[in-house]
Write an enzyme that holds these catalytic residues in place. Structure first.
Site, PDB file in Angstrom:
ATOM      1  CG  HIS A   7      76.571  35.153  53.480  1.00  0.00           C
ATOM      2  ND1 HIS A   7      75.231  35.446  53.369  1.00  0.00           N
ATOM      3  CD2 HIS A   7      76.652  34.251  54.486  1.00  0.00           C
ATOM      4  CE1 HIS A   7      74.543  34.755  54.252  1.00  0.00           C
ATOM      5  NE2 HIS A   7      75.378  34.015  54.944  1.00  0.00           N
ATOM      6  CG  ASP A  30      73.605  37.088  50.840  1.00  0.00           C
ATOM      7  OD1 ASP A  30      74.394  36.354  50.213  1.00  0.00           O
ATOM      8  OD2 ASP A  30      73.760  37.391  52.036  1.00  0.00           O
ATOM      9  CB  SER A  34      73.549  31.391  55.265  1.00  0.00           C
ATOM     10  OG  SER A  34      73.510  32.371  56.262  1.00  0.00           O
TER      11      SER A  34
HETATM   12  N1  ARG Z   1      74.613  37.926  58.675  1.00  0.00           N
HETATM   13  C1  ARG Z   1      74.488  36.935  57.665  1.00  0.00           C
HETATM   14  C2  ARG Z   1      74.561  35.534  58.260  1.00  0.00           C
HETATM   15  O1  ARG Z   1      75.336  35.265  59.135  1.00  0.00           O
HETATM   16  C3  ARG Z   1      75.552  37.058  56.653  1.00  0.00           C
HETATM   17  C4  ARG Z   1      75.403  38.246  55.803  1.00  0.00           C
HETATM   18  C5  ARG Z   1      76.586  38.436  54.912  1.00  0.00           C
HETATM   19  N2  ARG Z   1      76.587  39.785  54.396  1.00  0.00           N
HETATM   20  C6  ARG Z   1      77.446  40.740  54.793  1.00  0.00           C
HETATM   21  N3  ARG Z   1      77.280  41.948  54.360  1.00  0.00           N
HETATM   22  N4  ARG Z   1      78.433  40.482  55.595  1.00  0.00           N
HETATM   23  O2  ARG Z   1      73.869  34.651  57.834  1.00  0.00           O
END
Ligand code: ARG
Length: 704
Positions: A86, A226, A639
């Site tokens: 992401h 991810d 992230s």
């Molecule tokens: N919630 C995660 C973050 O903000 C991002 C995950 C991205 N994946 C998704 N399916 N939208 O770090």
């Protein structure tokens, strides 16, 4: 309050703020000496200077800011970088088209020459942190107004940055930042080297890198791989440089070795990276306001996203165009929803009220303190309550009319170029190119109509832009979309002979200007309140730090490099429910929904799982672990951060948090807060067995 009660309150306060727990805390790298005893007790086998050292290579040399919004880590002596899928998403989408649908198919560069240059993408590596509080606050007087204080700080900052720039020349790609910590009770200078030649090396398809989509986002148990892979290039002298075909892979001072051993519950784990924003020092009053804003944001984005998704599901072309835009919107849409749920169920307002009572009890014991601090909480309360209406309108304007209607972006660029000279012709050209590349007029039309309807319904008439006062949303949107800027051809034609007069006659520009005039008046009030809050919060934090002096304290996240340490750990979200600390590929097959937008499983992956063809990446228990949990303290910006074992080896990539602790930006809940990581062995399995990109595996270093 009677003396006995006061003593009790003080005892409670000491207890509540006692030695920050081992799992809570986003620690500054240059001050880890203070944490060392605790880290060692938990299983850390290195020394603080192995993490941060200005004079010789240390872990920090392998950690990068990725793209200005995420974290990445260097994993080979040829500048190979792992980050989240992401985090690489914008670049992956930027390079995708119907002909090369990397979102759907994934991408694996089979040689250096196939690695794709990605203009605009950069990584930065921290060189040095230093405390500059005294220099930055020199000349600040106790009773100055906030704006006078800001101007002294601003002047000192400019002076110090300019001095530093003489030492660290920008031409050599240094970036110098001075940032406030503890709400301006401390200032640090951070020096980075910036690498502008970063190339895309590999990514799994969405069905693997984003498996589970928005349904699983912010949730455990998780089965998302991810990750994505990039490479930093440098010039022939290994120095940062703009892109050139003659650049060569960067040789870092340090790269992270990889452990294939796995982990057990309780093992030491730490995360290094760049957490963006936390507001742990918020008061109950601010949380109430934040919760209202979360609610508005969730509502507005939910409505808009439904419109985008209709088209994305119907047309591949629009799916590709809107992938990044949608993901950016939906990530914080869901976070806002889950945050409000957990702030409510854990009664965080009540928790904060207790902290505030402790603070009051503490200052009440001493008349000097009382004089200094007694107005601070009432001030925060008053500003929060007074600014509620303004904040709502400001948020609606931003979310509905500015970010929610895409024509705003191109109008803004054209106006900036023709009216305010804040854009060069080249900048405008670039903005227009990327705007039209990913623009669907019919999708924007639908979303814009929904946004205008919502704005008119939820916002009081005195905050409607002119065009809404005299029109229905339907007639407004119809006249807006007669703009020349709804197509690339119209834009090009306009740019053949651009003039201010012609520009001002275009409906999109008229809309934009109307929005700007509402925005400007809202912004003025917004800033005024923010300044009031800023000075009150600074004083509150000063008091809290004084009350807790002698304890380990960490500043709120502000996108500076931090380390958080703790352990691999399961959790119990509610009575009778236990969440295992890891997941396996079995769960992928359990979740599979053939053809589904979020839960489809590519055939090749399914075959590998069914054949148990896991190679050297299999766990000692015979399964393929996919994701795992630690109690590390992270937030957005982290992230892509490496999860590192006690010896400095990479065991995973942090990528998410769990819904039950979505209040984590406001408060750390030891029982519930977990960091969701993808197991490095699953990442390598995908690169090796799924992507057949063995050349990348060959350049990694494996711990013995
Ligand atoms: N919630 C995660 C973050 O903000 C991002 C995950 C991205 N994946 C998704 N399916 N939208 O770090």
């Amino acid at each position: 309050m009677k003396l006995k009660q006061i003593l009790l309150a003080v005892l409670i306060s000491v207890f509540a703020f006692s030695q920050a727990k081992a799992d809570e805390g986003m620690w500054l790298l240059n001050m880890l000496g203070k944490n060392y005893k605790q880290m060692k007790a938990q299983g850390f086998k290195l020394k603080p200077e192995d993490v941060y050292n200005v004079n010789k290579s240390s872990l920090k040399d392998a950690i990068v800011i990725f793209g200005g919004y995420c974290t990445g880590e260097i994993v080979s002596d040829q500048g190979l970088i792992f980050t989240n899928h992401h985090c690489g998403y914008t670049s992956i989408q930027q390079h995708s088209s119907l002909a090369n649908d990397y979102l759907k198919e994934g991408f694996w560069a089979k040689s250096f020459s196939e690695e794709i240059p990605t203009p605009g993408l950069y990584v930065s590596i921290l060189q040095e942190i230093s405390d500059v509080t005294d220099k930055i606050t020199a000349g600040v007087k106790p009773n100055m107004t906030e704006s006078d204080r800001q101007s002294v700080i601003h002047d000192n900052t400019t002076k110090l940055t300019n001095e530093a720039k003489l030492k660290y020349s920008e031409a050599d790609f240094y970036n110098v930042e001075i940032k406030p910590f503890f709400e301006g009770n401390a200032y640090y200078m951070l020096v980075y080297l910036v690498y502008n030649d970063v190339r895309m090396v590999g990514t799994p398809p969405d069905a693997i890198g984003k498996f589970g989509g928005d349904t699983d986002n912010w949730m455990w148990p998780r089965h998302t791989c991810d990750f994505s892979v990039f490479r930093v290039y440098a010039n022939k002298d290994n120095k940062p440089a703009e892109y050139s075909k003659d650049n060569v892979p960067f040789t870092p001072k340090h790269h992270l070795p990889i452990s294939l051993k796995g982990y057990k519950e309780g093992d030491f784990a730490m995360v290094m990276g760049f957490p963006g924003t936390t507001v742990r020092s918020s008061t109950s009053y601010e949380i109430k306001k934040d919760m209202l804003e979360n609610g508005y944001r969730a509502k507005i984005r939910g409505i808009r996203q439904d419109k985008l998704m209709e088209d994305m599901e119907a047309f591949d072309e629009i799916r590709i165009k809107y992938a990044t835009k949608f993901a950016h919107s939906s990530n914080y849409w869901k976070k806002s929803i889950e945050a409000n749920k957990s702030l409510t169920s854990l009664n965080i307002v009540g928790e904060k009220e207790k902290e505030e009572q402790n603070f009051i009890a503490w200052y009440s014991l001493n008349s000097d303190r009382k004089n200094e601090y007694q107005n601070v909480l009432p001030t925060i309360k008053e500003v929060c309550e007074q600014s509620q209406e303004n904040s709502k309108n400001y948020l609606y304007l931003l979310e509905c009319l500015l970010n929610g209607m895409e024509l705003t972006n191109i109008s803004n660029a054209v106006v900036s170029f023709l009216l305010s000279d804040s854009y060069t012709e080249e900048e405008l050209k670039q903005t227009a190119e990327s705007f039209y590349k990913d623009y669907s007029k019919s999708t924007d039309y639908k979303a814009s109509l929904a946004m205008l309807e919502l704005y008119k319904q939820d916002v009081a008439p005195e905050y409607w832009p002119e065009y809404l006062k005299n029109n229905t949303p339907q007639s407004a949107v119809d006249s807006l979309f007669a703009s020349a800027f709804t197509t690339k051809e119209g834009y090009d034609k306009f740019m053949e002979d651009p003039s201010r007069e012609k520009m001002m006659a275009d409906p999109a520009i008229k809309f934009f200007m109307d929005n700007v005039s509402v925005y400007t008046s809202l912004l003025q009030v917004y800033r005024y309140n923010k300044d009031l809050l800023k000075s009150a919060r600074r004083l509150y934090l000063k008091g809290c730090n004084e009350m807790n002096s002698g304890k380990l304290l960490y500043p709120d996240a502000n996108f500076t490099e931090r380390l958080t340490y703790g352990n691999v750990q399961s959790y119990s979200p509610k009575d009778g429910v236990h969440m295992s600390y890891y997941t396996t590929t079995d769960g992928i097959l359990e979740k599979e929904k053939p053809g589904d937008y979020e839960f489809d499983v590519p055939k090749k992956l399914k075959d590998l799982i069914l054949a148990k063809d896991f190679g050297r990446y299999v766990d000692a228990d015979g399964t393929m672990h996919t994701c795992f949990l630690t109690n590390n303290d992270i937030t957005g910006g982290n992230s892509g951060s490496p999860v590192i074992d006690g010896k400095g080896n990479l065991i995973g990539l942090a990528f998410d948090g769990n819904s039950e602790s979505m209040c984590s930006d406001w408060i750390f809940n030891t029982k519930l807060q977990r960091c969701i990581n993808v197991d490095i062995r699953y990442v390598l399995f995908i690169i090796d067995k799924y992507g057949n990109c063995k050349r990348l595996i060959d350049e990694l270093t494996f711990a013995k």
